[in-house]
Each structure stands twice: as structure tokens, then as C-alpha cells.
Design a protein around this motif. Structure first.
Motif, mmCIF file in Angstrom:
data_model
loop_
_atom_site.group_PDB
_atom_site.id
_atom_site.type_symbol
_atom_site.label_atom_id
_atom_site.label_comp_id
_atom_site.label_asym_id
_atom_site.label_seq_id
_atom_site.Cartn_x
_atom_site.Cartn_y
_atom_site.Cartn_z
ATOM 1 N N LEU A 39 -87.161 -87.034 6.879
ATOM 2 C CA LEU A 39 -87.014 -89.009 6.823
ATOM 3 C C LEU A 39 -87.728 -89.058 5.850
ATOM 4 N N HIS A 76 -91.304 -96.062 10.340
ATOM 5 C CA HIS A 76 -89.734 -96.534 9.796
ATOM 6 C C HIS A 76 -89.074 -95.324 10.420
ATOM 7 N N GLU A 79 -89.229 -94.511 14.326
ATOM 8 C CA GLU A 79 -88.815 -95.543 14.911
ATOM 9 C C GLU A 79 -87.094 -95.222 14.837
ATOM 10 N N LYS A 80 -86.984 -94.975 13.339
ATOM 11 C CA LYS A 80 -85.190 -94.538 13.623
ATOM 12 C C LYS A 80 -85.257 -93.390 14.472
ATOM 13 N N THR A 83 -85.002 -94.278 18.212
ATOM 14 C CA THR A 83 -83.988 -94.868 19.249
ATOM 15 C C THR A 83 -82.479 -94.590 18.580
ATOM 16 N N THR A 84 -82.360 -93.141 18.511
ATOM 17 C CA THR A 84 -81.883 -92.612 18.304
ATOM 18 C C THR A 84 -81.693 -91.123 19.038
#
Length: 85
Positions: A39, A76, A79-80, A83-84
Motif C-alpha cells: 500500500l 496510512h 491504519e488501513k 482496520t480491515t
């Protein structure tokens, strides 16, 4: 020497640094680390080198120049991914 993207090494080292210094990240598994790196790398410009001299330049000057961007994109991405999961 083959051509490779120095940004991968910089991102990997910065992620390791974050994992070492932040308790909540110390338990990231290999898949999470790979997802985070992918990512972040997709948001960062590549920095290709093909010589030892280019690699040495990238390791000293380039890292200092892009580290802020790398940490921002890693944050970023972390966090992505977290949280998934």
C-alpha cells in the motif's frame, strides 16, 4: 548489479523501525507487513538504481529526503490494514 527500486528497502527499514518502537505494531504478521509495504509503495514514487554508486547515494541522501513521505504513507497503510483485519 541488477536494477532495483531502492524505495522498497527504505520502506522496509522504516516499517521495521515503527514495529520496533511502537508496541501495537510489534505483532504484525508477515502478511500484514507485506500488505502495508505494498500500500505504501503504491503511493510513493519509485527510485531505481543500477550501480553500487547509485545505491550508496540512495542510502544516504535519498533516504533523508523521502523519509517523511515514507512514514506518512506507512501510517496510512498501517491504519488501513489494521482496520480491515
Amino acid at each position: 548489479m541488477t536494477v532495483h527500486n531502492m524505495m522498497e528497502e527504505i520502506v522496509r527499514n522504516c516499517l521495521r523501525d515503527l514495529m520496533h518502537n511502537q508496541t501495537r505494531l510489534s505483532g504484525l504478521d508477515e502478511k500484514q507487513q507485506s500488505d502495508i509495504m505494498a500500500l505504501a509503495l503504491n503511493k510513493l514514487p519509485p527510485r531505481y538504481v543500477s550501480t553500487v554508486r547509485g545505491e550508496m547515494f540512495a542510502k544516504t541522501q535519498l533516504r533523508q529526503q523521502v523519509e517523511t513521505d515514507v512514514y506518512r504513507e506507512l501510517t496510512h497503510a498501517i491504519e488501513k490494514v489494521l482496520t480491515t483485519d
